[in-house]
Write an enzyme that holds these catalytic residues in place. Structure first.
Site, PDB file in Angstrom:
ATOM      1  CG  ASP A  34      -1.983   1.022   0.922  1.00  0.00           C
ATOM      2  OD1 ASP A  34      -2.355   2.000  -0.109  1.00  0.00           O
ATOM      3  OD2 ASP A  34      -2.925   1.237   2.569  1.00  0.00           O
ATOM      4  CG  HIS A  51       0.485   2.115  -9.168  1.00  0.00           C
ATOM      5  ND1 HIS A  51      -0.372   1.824  -8.277  1.00  0.00           N
ATOM      6  CD2 HIS A  51      -0.876   2.457  -9.676  1.00  0.00           C
ATOM      7  CE1 HIS A  51      -1.594   2.010  -7.619  1.00  0.00           C
ATOM      8  NE2 HIS A  51      -1.838   3.459  -8.594  1.00  0.00           N
ATOM      9  CG  LEU A 145       9.676 -17.083  -3.901  1.00  0.00           C
ATOM     10  CD1 LEU A 145       9.371 -16.967  -2.100  1.00  0.00           C
ATOM     11  CD2 LEU A 145      10.476 -15.705  -3.966  1.00  0.00           C
TER      12      LEU A 145
HETATM   13  C1  FPP Z   1      -2.297   0.841  -3.065  1.00  0.00           C
HETATM   14  O1  FPP Z   1      -1.367   1.712  -3.084  1.00  0.00           O
HETATM   15  C2  FPP Z   1      -1.642  -0.399  -4.307  1.00  0.00           C
HETATM   16  C3  FPP Z   1      -2.105  -1.174  -5.180  1.00  0.00           C
HETATM   17  C4  FPP Z   1      -3.956  -1.044  -5.523  1.00  0.00           C
HETATM   18  C5  FPP Z   1      -1.204  -1.883  -6.802  1.00  0.00           C
HETATM   19  C6  FPP Z   1      -0.322  -2.453  -6.542  1.00  0.00           C
HETATM   20  C7  FPP Z   1       0.886  -2.771  -7.129  1.00  0.00           C
HETATM   21  C8  FPP Z   1       1.913  -2.644  -7.081  1.00  0.00           C
HETATM   22  C9  FPP Z   1       2.294  -2.970  -5.861  1.00  0.00           C
HETATM   23  C10 FPP Z   1       2.340  -3.080  -8.182  1.00  0.00           C
HETATM   24  C11 FPP Z   1       2.461  -4.586  -9.094  1.00  0.00           C
HETATM   25  C12 FPP Z   1       3.183  -5.080  -9.382  1.00  0.00           C
HETATM   26  C13 FPP Z   1       3.418  -6.148 -10.323  1.00  0.00           C
HETATM   27  C14 FPP Z   1       4.825  -6.672 -10.985  1.00  0.00           C
HETATM   28  C15 FPP Z   1       2.099  -6.707 -10.281  1.00  0.00           C
HETATM   29  P1  FPP Z   1      -2.366   2.348  -3.572  1.00  0.00           P
HETATM   30  O2  FPP Z   1      -2.819   3.081  -4.675  1.00  0.00           O
HETATM   31  O3  FPP Z   1      -3.824   2.567  -2.729  1.00  0.00           O
HETATM   32  O4  FPP Z   1      -1.746   4.117  -2.478  1.00  0.00           O
HETATM   33  P2  FPP Z   1      -1.919   5.058  -1.868  1.00  0.00           P
HETATM   34  O5  FPP Z   1      -3.181   4.803  -0.790  1.00  0.00           O
HETATM   35  O6  FPP Z   1      -1.215   5.857  -1.615  1.00  0.00           O
HETATM   36  O7  FPP Z   1      -3.590   5.796  -2.200  1.00  0.00           O
END
Ligand code: FPP
Length: 254
Positions: A34, A51, A145
Site C-alpha cells: 500500500d 505503481h 520460492l
Molecule cells: C495500493 O496503493 C497499491 C495497489 C492497489 C497496487 C499494487 C501494485 C503494485 C505494487 C505493483 C504490482 C506489480 C506487479 C508486478 C503485479 P494505493 O494506490 O492505494 O496507494 P495510496 O493508498 O497511497 O493511494
C-alpha cells in the site's frame, strides 16, 4: 546448480551478515503493498508513477524472500474493489504484470522461482492473463520460492463462492453436511494449494486487512510499517522477519 543464485550474490554487506537464520523463517509471507499513490503524490508525480516504482519493490522483495528462505510470497497486487479506480489507473495496473514478467521472467526462471496467481481470471484483460499464464506455465516445475500474485482477488467473494459450491454439493447429496469442517472449507478457497500465511506485512501506515485473505490470516502475525510500498527495502523486509522470529505464536493455546 542454478538454484538460489540470488542467495549467493552479494553476501558481504553488514545487513546481509545479519540475515535471519534457523528454522524459524516464516514459510509464507503475504504483503498488502500500500501507499503507491501517496508516494508519488509526495513527489509531485502522477499516481501511476508510484505503481511503477512499486513494481521495482516487488523485485527487491522477491529477491530478499528467496535469499532468506521464505517458501511462499503472496503479493496483493489488485483487489476486486480496485476496479472502482479511474480507468487509466486500472489500465496501468493491468499492464504491470506483463511489464514485470517481460523484464524479470528469465531471472525468475534462473532462480527456480515458481509464479502463481490467486484471483478471478474473468474481467482481466487478455494481455494480463496471457503474461501470467506464460509465466505460470514456464515455472510450474520450479521448486524454489513460490511467487503468488493476488490479482483481482477478494476474500469475501472467495468465501461466498466456497460456501456456494459446498451448499450445491450438499443439496445434490454428494456431500454430508456433517463432513463440512475447516479443512474442507480451506480446500475450496483460491488459496487451497498454499499454507496459511505466517506473517502479514502491510505498508503505508494503514492498519486494516482490506478484504485480503480474511480466513487464511486467522493466526498470522501482523507487521505494519509507515513506509510506502515503493520505498520498501530488503532491510525492512528482513526487519519484519526478525520481528516475526521474536514473537511467540500460540494459536489460541498458552
Ligand atoms: C495500493 O496503493 C497499491 C495497489 C492497489 C497496487 C499494487 C501494485 C503494485 C505494487 C505493483 C504490482 C506489480 C506487479 C508486478 C503485479 P494505493 O494506490 O492505494 O496507494 P495510496 O493508498 O497511497 O493511494
Amino acid at each position: 546448480m542454478i538454484d538460489r543464485l540470488w542467495s549467493r550474490r552479494g553476501k558481504t554487506s553488514p545487513q546481509e551478515a545479519d540475515l535471519p537464520l534457523g528454522d524459524n523463517v516464516p514459510q509464507h509471507v503475504a504483503i498488502i503493498m500500500d501507499g503507491n499513490g501517496r508516494w508519488a503524490q509526495n513527489r509531485g508525480l502522477p499516481r501511476i508513477a508510484g505503481h511503477h516504482s512499486g513494481m521495482k519493490a516487488v523485485k527487491r522483495v522477491t529477491k530478499a524472500a528467496d535469499r532468506i528462505g521464505v517458501k511462499y510470497l503472496t503479493l496483493y497486487a489488485f483487489s476486486t474493489e480496485n476496479w472502482k479506480r479511474p480507468k487509466p489507473e486500472v489500465d496501468f495496473l493491468m499492464r504491470l504484470p506483463q511489464e514485470f514478467l517481460a523484464l524479470e521472467l528469465d531471472e525468475l526462471i534462473e532462480n527456480n522461482v515458481q509464479v502463481r496467481m490467486m484471483g478471478y481470471r474473468e474481467n482481466l484483460p487478455s494481455y494480463t492473463i496471457d503474461a501470467l499464464e506464460e509465466a505460470i506455465h514456464k515455472t510450474k516445475n520450479n521448486t524454489g520460492l513460490v511467487l503468488n500474485f493476488a490479482l483481482n482477488y477478494g476474500s469475501r467473494a472467495e468465501m461466498a463462492d466456497a460456501v456456494r459450491s459446498i451448499a450445491k454439493e450438499a443439496a445434490d447429496g454428494r456431500l454430508n453436511p456433517d463432513d463440512i469442517d475447516e479443512q474442507l472449507f480451506s480446500s475450496r478457497l483460491l488459496s487451497s494449494e498454499l499454507p496459511d500465511p505466517d506473517l502479514l506485512i502491510r505498508t503505508s501506515g494503514e492498519l486494516r486487512l482490506s478484504n485480503f485473505m480474511l480466513w487464511q490470516l486467522a493466526y498470522s502475525e501482523l507487521w505494519f510499517t509507515d513506509v510506502y510500498w515503493p520505498a520498501f527495502t530488503e532491510e525492512l523486509f528482513q526487519e519484519a522477519i526478525m520481528e516475526y522470529q521474536r514473537r511467540a505464536r500460540r494459536f489460541g493455546g498458552v
